[in-house]
Design a protein around this motif. Structure first.
Motif, short mmCIF file in Angstrom:
data_model
loop_
_atom_site.label_atom_id
_atom_site.label_comp_id
_atom_site.label_asym_id
_atom_site.label_seq_id
_atom_site.Cartn_x
_atom_site.Cartn_y
_atom_site.Cartn_z
N ALA A 74 26.19 8.98 33.61
CA ALA A 74 26.35 8.28 32.33
C ALA A 74 27.75 8.49 31.77
CB ALA A 74 25.30 8.77 31.34
N LEU A 75 28.24 9.73 31.85
CA LEU A 75 29.57 10.03 31.31
C LEU A 75 30.65 9.33 32.13
CD1 LEU A 75 29.12 13.85 30.60
CD2 LEU A 75 29.61 12.13 28.87
N ARG A 106 15.44 19.48 25.78
CA ARG A 106 16.61 18.69 25.40
C ARG A 106 17.32 18.09 26.61
NH1 ARG A 106 19.96 21.93 20.82
NH2 ARG A 106 19.23 20.79 19.01
N GLU A 135 21.18 4.24 26.66
CA GLU A 135 22.35 3.70 25.95
C GLU A 135 23.18 2.84 26.90
OE1 GLU A 135 24.79 6.67 24.03
OE2 GLU A 135 26.28 5.17 23.46
N LEU A 136 23.38 3.36 28.11
CA LEU A 136 24.14 2.59 29.12
C LEU A 136 23.46 1.26 29.40
CD1 LEU A 136 25.23 5.01 31.98
CD2 LEU A 136 26.70 3.80 30.37
N LEU A 141 15.62 14.90 27.74
CA LEU A 141 15.72 13.97 26.61
C LEU A 141 17.13 13.39 26.50
CD1 LEU A 141 13.56 15.79 23.91
CD2 LEU A 141 13.07 13.59 24.97
N SER A 142 18.14 14.23 26.78
CA SER A 142 19.50 13.68 26.70
C SER A 142 19.80 12.76 27.88
CB SER A 142 20.57 14.78 26.56
OG SER A 142 20.23 15.93 27.21
N THR A 165 30.76 5.62 31.39
CA THR A 165 31.31 5.37 30.05
C THR A 165 32.82 5.51 30.03
OG1 THR A 165 29.28 6.24 29.12
CG2 THR A 165 31.13 6.09 27.62
N ILE A 186 13.59 13.86 20.26
CA ILE A 186 14.77 14.70 20.04
C ILE A 186 14.70 15.32 18.63
CG2 ILE A 186 17.29 14.68 19.73
CD1 ILE A 186 17.39 12.60 22.04
N LYS A 203 18.25 9.52 26.86
CA LYS A 203 19.05 8.94 25.76
C LYS A 203 20.31 8.24 26.30
CE LYS A 203 21.65 10.53 21.72
NZ LYS A 203 21.04 10.51 20.39
N TRP A 204 21.05 8.95 27.15
CA TRP A 204 22.32 8.40 27.63
C TRP A 204 22.12 7.25 28.61
CZ3 TRP A 204 26.16 13.10 28.40
CH2 TRP A 204 26.46 13.62 27.13
N GLN A 205 21.12 7.38 29.49
CA GLN A 205 20.87 6.30 30.45
C GLN A 205 20.41 5.04 29.73
OE1 GLN A 205 21.58 6.11 33.62
NE2 GLN A 205 22.14 8.22 34.05
N VAL A 263 30.53 10.66 21.89
CA VAL A 263 31.27 11.59 22.76
C VAL A 263 32.64 10.98 23.06
CG1 VAL A 263 31.29 12.80 24.98
CG2 VAL A 263 29.13 12.46 23.80
N ASN A 276 14.50 19.21 17.63
CA ASN A 276 15.45 19.78 16.67
C ASN A 276 14.72 20.47 15.52
OD1 ASN A 276 17.63 18.90 18.13
ND2 ASN A 276 18.03 17.11 16.86
N ILE A 322 26.31 18.87 20.86
CA ILE A 322 24.96 18.99 21.42
C ILE A 322 24.63 17.65 22.07
CG2 ILE A 322 22.53 19.51 20.90
CD1 ILE A 322 24.48 21.77 20.14
N LYS A 323 24.42 17.66 23.40
CA LYS A 323 24.23 16.41 24.13
C LYS A 323 23.11 15.55 23.55
CE LYS A 323 24.30 18.81 28.07
NZ LYS A 323 24.39 19.25 29.48
N ALA A 324 21.96 16.19 23.26
CA ALA A 324 20.81 15.40 22.79
C ALA A 324 21.07 14.74 21.44
CB ALA A 324 19.57 16.29 22.70
N ASN A 325 22.02 15.29 20.68
CA ASN A 325 22.25 14.75 19.33
C ASN A 325 23.43 13.77 19.26
OD1 ASN A 325 20.17 16.34 18.54
ND2 ASN A 325 21.42 17.93 17.60
N TYR A 326 24.09 13.55 20.39
CA TYR A 326 25.23 12.64 20.38
C TYR A 326 25.06 11.48 21.35
CZ TYR A 326 27.92 15.64 17.33
OH TYR A 326 28.34 16.35 16.23
N ALA A 327 25.38 10.29 20.88
CA ALA A 327 25.36 9.11 21.75
C ALA A 327 26.63 9.14 22.59
CB ALA A 327 25.31 7.85 20.90
N LEU A 328 26.63 8.43 23.73
CA LEU A 328 27.82 8.38 24.59
C LEU A 328 29.03 7.87 23.80
CD1 LEU A 328 26.18 6.90 27.79
CD2 LEU A 328 27.31 9.13 27.65
N LYS A 329 28.78 6.89 22.94
CA LYS A 329 29.87 6.32 22.12
C LYS A 329 30.50 7.40 21.24
CE LYS A 329 28.33 1.55 21.61
NZ LYS A 329 26.91 1.66 22.03
#
Lengths: 317, 121
Positions: B16-17, A97, A108-109, A100-101, B20, A136, A104-106, B112, A140, B103-110
């Motif tokens: 990333a955080l 995870r 999205e940015l 993977l996160s 954002t 992901i 995911k976040w990079q 959060v 899960n 859970i970080k993997a299950n949430y988009a930055l938006k």
């Protein structure tokens, strides 16, 4: 006190009592004593020589000790292997995870700052994002399977209106059905239908059934979701005019990792965890699930939950 | 300007955080381990703390305990951001006073961001 101790130890191993090493140790001990006693009675009947009786009892004791030890050790190894496998899946899934996160976040940015990504790369980025989400979801699912097997499912039940809950989910699936050129309809025969469930888990379950129905129905087919009241239960039916499940595969459809032959032809990817999780989660929430299907004609998957009074408070499980 | 402290050891997630929240007008401080997190919290007195659980030097639960035991910090809302999801961990975080558990993997930055805005009101 000792009994409680054994039960708590068996709970730790997460196996049934008859596969639990500490319990089997006591059972084998009792069998040993009973065996020695019976041997001494039988030996005394056939021989007057005390030495012969002692030898017979000793041989029986030694034999039972070896058998008992083998049985207990084998079950101990099985229980340990199962526990280690479960811990391994848990650690690996959690570790997966993290990267993977990050992806995911990079991503999205990057996708939000369209200046950075050239327009013709947007499709590629979209694909990467989709695959990241798939991974992901897979992790899960693996964690959920592990929790189900270890009896550690996290449930947060609340009262929900099943009719509007399902209707909303069906509406969310309209674009997917349009894309697949299938007709998606929602029929509500009774409302309000209040049930006490974990809404996130039920969303996952219902979306999984909708997803399967659309995915395994050819273009021009129909998928109908019906919500009704059946005695003191709320019932949801997902009917499709899809490929159906071959009669020979029907008994195995809720088994872990099982995928039927014709499903593999339509869609090669897939883990075979979906329907296993659907059934396990519905049962864990106090509902029941089933299906009727005919190959080439289509399938109906249904689940039911006991109706609760919207006014009264429900005790949490 | 709302002050935010992010305690997270993974640089790419911090990045990333930080991007954002800075883009949304927050003043962001970053700590990469538990001890640094406590130190910065005392120094900056942020409006909110985002806290990872598996951290070098000091585990997130200990950080949370320290925050709740300190009179100047105990009222700062803490949002746990982790990839651990066992019921025991979620329960412990809530018992220790965390305002949320994502859970970080299950949430988009938006998402959060929306959660932080929701907590800060």
């Amino acid at each position: 006190m000792n009994t409680f101790h054994i039960i708590s130890q068996c709970r730790k191993y997460n196996v049934s009592l008859w596969s639990c090493p500490p319990f089997l140790f006591i059972v084998m001990g009792a069998i040993n004593i009973a065996g020695m006693f019976t041997t001494s009675v039988v030996a005394q009947r056939f021989s007057d020589d005390p030495a012969m009786v002692i030898i017979a009892v000793s041989m029986m004791a030694a034999f039972l000790f070896v058998v008992g030890n083998t049985v207990v050790t084998s079950f101990q190894r099985l229980a340990d292997a199962s526990r280690i496998k479960s811990e391994f899946v848990n650690i690996v899934s959690h570790q997966l995870r993290s990267p993977l996160s990050v992806i995911k976040w990079q991503l999205e940015l990057m996708l939000d700052q369209t200046k950075v990504v050239p327009a013709d790369s947007m499709v590629t980025m979209g694909t990467i994002r989709l695959q990241n989400e798939r991974m992901i979801a897979l992790v899960n699912d693996l964690l959920e399977v592990n929790r189900i097997e270890d009896d550690r499912v996290i449930l947060r039940p609340t009262k929900i209106m099943l009719d509007s809950f399902v209707e909303q989910l069906v509406n969310g699936y309209k674009p997917f059905a349009e894309q697949a050129k299938d007709k998606l309809s929602f029929i509500c025969e009774a409302r309000p239908l209040v049930v006490f469930v974990d809404d996130a888990k039920l969303r996952w379950v219902t979306e999984n059934l909708l997803d399967n129905a659309i995915r395994y129905t050819k273009a021009g087919g129909e998928v109908t979701i019906k919500v009704l009241r059946a005695k003191n239960k709320a019932r949801v039916e997902v009917t499709d005019s899809g490929i159906g499940i071959p009669a020979t595969d029907q008994a195995m459809i809720f088994q872990k990792f099982f995928r039927s032959e014709n499903a593999l032809l339509v869609r090669a990817e897939g883990t075979g965890l979906g329907l296993y999780l659907v059934k396990s989660l519905i049962v864990a929430m106090g509902g029941s699930v089933g299906f009727a299907s005919m190959e080439g004609k289509g399938s109906t998957f249904w689940y039911t939950f006991p109706l609760v009074d919207s006014g009264t408070t429900v005790q949490k499980k | 300007m709302k002050k935010l402290l992010i305690i997270e050891d993974e640089a790419a997630l911090q990045d990333a955080l930080q991007k954002t929240f800075t883009a949304e007008g927050y003043e962001v401080s970053q700590a990469f381990d538990g001890e640094e997190g406590i130190k910065l919290a005392k120094e900056k007195i942020p409006d909110m703390i985002l806290l990872d659980l598996i951290l070098p030097k000091k585990h997130g639960f200990e950080v949370l305990q320290d925050i709740k035991a300190d009179d100047s910090l105990k009222n700062i809302p803490v949002l746990v951001l982790t990839n651990l999801e066992e019921s025991t961990e979620v329960m412990k975080a809530i018992e220790l006073g965390a305002r949320g558990y994502l859970i970080k993997a299950n949430y988009a930055l938006k998402e959060v961001l929306a959660k932080v805005k929701d907590i800060l009101g």
